[in-house]
Design an enzyme around this catalytic site. Structure first.
Site, short mmCIF file in Angstrom:
data_model
loop_
_atom_site.label_atom_id
_atom_site.label_comp_id
_atom_site.label_asym_id
_atom_site.label_seq_id
_atom_site.Cartn_x
_atom_site.Cartn_y
_atom_site.Cartn_z
N VAL A 1 1.01 -0.92 0.01
CA VAL A 1 -0.02 -0.22 0.02
C VAL A 1 0.49 0.85 0.51
O VAL A 1 1.64 1.70 0.86
CB VAL A 1 -1.22 -0.21 0.91
CG1 VAL A 1 -1.54 0.78 1.05
CG2 VAL A 1 -1.92 -1.26 0.93
N CYS A 2 0.91 2.46 -1.61
CA CYS A 2 1.52 3.60 -1.00
C CYS A 2 1.19 3.73 0.03
O CYS A 2 0.56 4.24 0.90
CB CYS A 2 0.97 4.63 -2.30
SG CYS A 2 2.08 6.12 -2.49
N ILE A 3 2.61 4.86 0.73
CA ILE A 3 2.71 4.93 2.66
C ILE A 3 2.04 6.47 2.43
O ILE A 3 1.55 7.24 2.89
CB ILE A 3 3.95 5.27 3.18
CG1 ILE A 3 4.08 5.42 5.00
CG2 ILE A 3 4.80 5.69 2.01
CD1 ILE A 3 5.07 4.92 5.32
N ALA B 1 -1.37 6.12 1.60
CA ALA B 1 -2.23 6.02 3.09
C ALA B 1 -2.59 7.08 4.20
O ALA B 1 -3.79 7.02 4.36
CB ALA B 1 -1.82 4.86 3.48
#
Length: 130
Positions: free
Chosen positions: A77-79, A82
Protein backbone atom coordinates in the site's frame (compact mmCIF):
# COMPACT_ATOMS: atom_id res chain seq x y z
CA UNK A 1 3.85 -15.56 -16.74
CA UNK A 2 4.53 -13.11 -13.91
CA UNK A 3 2.13 -10.25 -13.22
CA UNK A 4 2.23 -7.11 -11.11
CA UNK A 5 -1.13 -5.46 -10.46
CA UNK A 6 -1.75 -1.83 -9.51
CA UNK A 7 -5.14 -0.82 -8.11
CA UNK A 8 -6.03 2.88 -8.17
CA UNK A 9 -9.77 2.98 -7.44
CA UNK A 10 -11.59 2.81 -4.10
CA UNK A 11 -13.92 -0.10 -3.32
CA UNK A 12 -16.82 2.23 -2.50
CA UNK A 13 -16.94 4.18 -5.77
CA UNK A 14 -14.95 2.34 -8.41
CA UNK A 15 -15.12 -0.98 -10.21
CA UNK A 16 -11.30 -1.15 -10.20
CA UNK A 17 -10.77 -3.22 -7.02
CA UNK A 18 -13.46 -5.74 -8.02
CA UNK A 19 -12.09 -6.08 -11.56
CA UNK A 20 -8.56 -6.43 -10.21
CA UNK A 21 -9.65 -9.17 -7.81
CA UNK A 22 -11.41 -11.10 -10.59
CA UNK A 23 -8.30 -10.76 -12.76
CA UNK A 24 -6.00 -11.82 -9.91
CA UNK A 25 -8.10 -14.90 -9.21
CA UNK A 26 -7.99 -15.86 -12.90
CA UNK A 27 -4.21 -15.37 -13.01
CA UNK A 28 -3.69 -17.68 -10.05
CA UNK A 29 -6.25 -20.22 -11.29
CA UNK A 30 -4.40 -20.46 -14.60
CA UNK A 31 -1.09 -21.15 -12.86
CA UNK A 32 0.52 -17.75 -13.37
CA UNK A 33 2.30 -15.79 -10.66
CA UNK A 34 1.49 -12.45 -9.07
CA UNK A 35 4.79 -10.91 -7.98
CA UNK A 36 3.26 -7.78 -6.41
CA UNK A 37 -0.04 -6.09 -5.72
CA UNK A 38 0.27 -2.34 -5.36
CA UNK A 39 -2.57 -0.20 -4.02
CA UNK A 40 -2.27 3.48 -4.88
CA UNK A 41 -4.35 6.66 -4.80
CA UNK A 42 -7.90 5.78 -3.64
CA UNK A 43 -7.06 2.10 -4.09
CA UNK A 44 -5.39 2.21 -0.66
CA UNK A 45 -8.90 2.17 0.82
CA UNK A 46 -8.99 -1.51 -0.10
CA UNK A 47 -6.55 -2.12 2.76
CA UNK A 48 -8.50 -0.49 5.59
CA UNK A 49 -9.68 -2.72 8.39
CA UNK A 50 -12.47 -0.41 9.50
CA UNK A 51 -14.61 -0.07 6.37
CA UNK A 52 -17.90 -1.92 6.64
CA UNK A 53 -19.97 -1.97 3.45
CA UNK A 54 -23.76 -2.36 3.58
CA UNK A 55 -25.00 -5.94 3.97
CA UNK A 56 -26.24 -6.08 0.37
CA UNK A 57 -22.78 -5.28 -1.04
CA UNK A 58 -19.67 -7.42 -1.22
CA UNK A 59 -16.94 -6.70 1.29
CA UNK A 60 -14.03 -6.12 -1.07
CA UNK A 61 -11.48 -5.30 1.62
CA UNK A 62 -12.28 -8.64 3.30
CA UNK A 63 -12.24 -10.53 -0.01
CA UNK A 64 -8.88 -9.02 -0.96
CA UNK A 65 -7.40 -9.84 2.43
CA UNK A 66 -8.53 -13.45 2.21
CA UNK A 67 -7.13 -13.78 -1.31
CA UNK A 68 -3.79 -12.21 -0.34
CA UNK A 69 -3.40 -14.44 2.69
CA UNK A 70 -4.57 -17.61 0.91
CA UNK A 71 -1.93 -17.14 -1.80
CA UNK A 72 0.76 -15.50 0.35
CA UNK A 73 0.96 -12.49 -1.97
CA UNK A 74 3.11 -9.40 -1.64
CA UNK A 75 0.52 -6.65 -1.12
CA UNK A 76 1.95 -3.14 -0.87
CA UNK A 77 0.00 0.00 0.00
CA UNK A 78 1.49 3.35 -1.00
CA UNK A 79 2.43 4.97 2.28
CA UNK A 80 1.93 8.57 1.12
CA UNK A 81 -1.54 7.85 -0.30
CA UNK A 82 -2.46 5.81 2.78
CA UNK A 83 -1.38 8.48 5.27
CA UNK A 84 -3.32 11.08 3.30
CA UNK A 85 -6.45 8.93 3.65
CA UNK A 86 -5.96 7.98 7.30
CA UNK A 87 -4.76 4.41 6.77
CA UNK A 88 -1.85 3.50 9.03
CA UNK A 89 -0.13 0.46 10.48
CA UNK A 90 1.06 0.19 14.07
CA UNK A 91 4.48 1.71 13.31
CA UNK A 92 3.02 4.80 11.62
CA UNK A 93 0.43 5.14 14.35
CA UNK A 94 3.22 5.21 16.91
CA UNK A 95 5.34 7.54 14.80
CA UNK A 96 2.58 10.15 14.48
CA UNK A 97 1.14 9.46 17.95
CA UNK A 98 -2.24 8.45 16.54
CA UNK A 99 -4.89 6.72 18.67
CA UNK A 100 -4.91 3.51 16.63
CA UNK A 101 -4.11 1.71 13.39
CA UNK A 102 -6.30 0.28 10.65
CA UNK A 103 -4.16 -1.42 8.01
CA UNK A 104 -5.42 -4.95 7.39
CA UNK A 105 -3.11 -7.87 8.09
CA UNK A 106 -1.33 -9.10 4.99
CA UNK A 107 -0.57 -5.62 3.64
CA UNK A 108 2.54 -3.51 4.10
CA UNK A 109 3.06 0.22 3.76
CA UNK A 110 5.86 1.26 1.43
CA UNK A 111 6.77 3.78 -1.26
CA UNK A 112 6.17 4.11 -4.97
CA UNK A 113 9.50 2.43 -5.62
CA UNK A 114 7.76 -0.85 -4.84
CA UNK A 115 5.48 -0.32 -7.85
CA UNK A 116 8.50 0.17 -10.10
CA UNK A 117 10.23 -2.83 -8.55
CA UNK A 118 7.13 -4.95 -9.13
CA UNK A 119 6.97 -3.83 -12.75
CA UNK A 120 10.61 -4.81 -13.23
CA UNK A 121 10.07 -8.26 -11.69
CA UNK A 122 6.93 -8.96 -13.75
CA UNK A 123 6.38 -9.79 -17.38
CA UNK A 124 3.28 -7.56 -17.33
CA UNK A 125 2.09 -4.67 -15.17
CA UNK A 126 -1.69 -4.42 -15.26
CA UNK A 127 -3.40 -1.34 -13.82
CA UNK A 128 -6.97 -0.99 -12.62
CA UNK A 129 -8.56 2.43 -12.22
CA UNK A 130 -7.61 6.02 -12.99
Amino acid sequence: MKFALAVYGAPANSQAPQSALHFARAVVDQGHEIVRLFFYQDGVNTATAIAQPPQDESNLPEEWQQFIQAHNLDAVVCIAAALRRGIVDQAESDRYELPGHNLRKGYELSGLGQLLDGALMADRLITFGA
